[in-house]
Design an enzyme around this catalytic site. Sequence first.
Site, PDB file in Angstrom:
ATOM      1  N   ASP A   1       0.821  -1.209   0.000  1.00 51.50           N
ATOM      2  CA  ASP A   1       0.000   0.000   0.000  1.00 51.50           C
ATOM      3  C   ASP A   1       0.860   1.265   0.000  1.00 51.50           C
ATOM      4  O   ASP A   1       1.966   1.270   0.534  1.00 51.50           O
ATOM      5  CB  ASP A   1      -0.905  -0.018   1.241  1.00 51.50           C
ATOM      6  CG  ASP A   1      -2.047   0.980   1.121  1.00 51.50           C
ATOM      7  OD1 ASP A   1      -2.332   1.450   0.003  1.00 51.50           O
ATOM      8  OD2 ASP A   1      -2.654   1.297   2.158  1.00 51.50           O
TER       9      ASP A   1
ATOM     10  N   GLY B   1       0.134   5.306  -4.493  1.00 55.38           N
ATOM     11  CA  GLY B   1      -0.479   6.563  -4.931  1.00 55.38           C
ATOM     12  C   GLY B   1       0.031   7.739  -4.126  1.00 55.38           C
ATOM     13  O   GLY B   1       0.423   8.773  -4.683  1.00 55.38           O
TER      14      GLY B   1
ATOM     15  N   ASN C   1     -10.557  -2.850  -6.349  1.00 54.00           N
ATOM     16  CA  ASN C   1      -9.783  -1.825  -7.063  1.00 54.00           C
ATOM     17  C   ASN C   1     -10.421  -1.444  -8.409  1.00 54.00           C
ATOM     18  O   ASN C   1     -10.071  -0.426  -8.998  1.00 54.00           O
ATOM     19  CB  ASN C   1      -8.326  -2.269  -7.279  1.00 54.00           C
ATOM     20  CG  ASN C   1      -7.499  -2.228  -6.008  1.00 54.00           C
ATOM     21  OD1 ASN C   1      -6.554  -3.000  -5.851  1.00 54.00           O
ATOM     22  ND2 ASN C   1      -7.835  -1.335  -5.075  1.00 54.00           N
TER      23      ASN C   1
END
Length: 234
Positions: free
Chosen positions: A12, A15, A60
């Site tokens: 994770d 982004g 996702n």
Amino acid sequence: MNGPNHVAIIMDGNGRWAQERGLKRSEGHKEGAKTLEKLAIHAKELGIKVLSVFAFSTDNFKRSKEEVDYLMNLCITYFNEKLSKVIDNNVKIIFSGRKENLREDVLEAMKNVTEKTKNNTACILNICFNYGGQEEIVDATKKVFKDLKEGKLKEEDLNKENFYQYMYQNLPPIDFLIRTGKEHRLSGFMLYQATYAELYFVDTYFPDFLEKNLDEALEYYSTRDRRFGSVKTD
Ligand code: FPP
């Protein structure tokens, strides 16, 4: 203390890694893929037998079409070309997840890399792609029903050990589960296999989680006393 046999990583923070650098989110995924390549080789060098990674969840698909397309294309490139170093390191690549909703070219790339690495023996890289842990349990249950109906399984013979045969891949339980990127949750990742996993949450975003960070995490693992529900007798 023995090292973990099966390590799992929820990768994770790609982004946020990109956004904090003023880059597009896709740049974070690209960098994350490079990190995965390094970690897979390092895991093999450390004698880890299975490395499972969460690359794309069934949820996702809720992301923008642009991001989903980018991730699919990135994976094709990786499965077709960029994982060659991993493959040269005798790593076997397998996938866990649903095939439905995946593009033909993605399925083809997955099939090719699985075929190319099927005889590799040093370490297994299990890429969870279009994966959900609850979905996996539901899909496994359907396979159980089918075997019961076809007389291949007797109800009294089903137990928590042989239930693994009905999962997407028949892998050993997870010993150590790492999540990068500041969040402290499982997000449905390998729920059945993670029953007794030691958990490790680290703030580092996945692209920056390199070999030395894995070493540090394993150092933590080596301090854990795994009792599996029992009590210590000394
Ligand atoms: C989570 O970060 C990451 C993903 C949804 C994708 C992970 C994919 C890779 C590391 C590339 C995989 C490559 C191969 C070859 C399998 P996020 O986007 O949720 O980050 P954020 O929480 O900061 O937004």
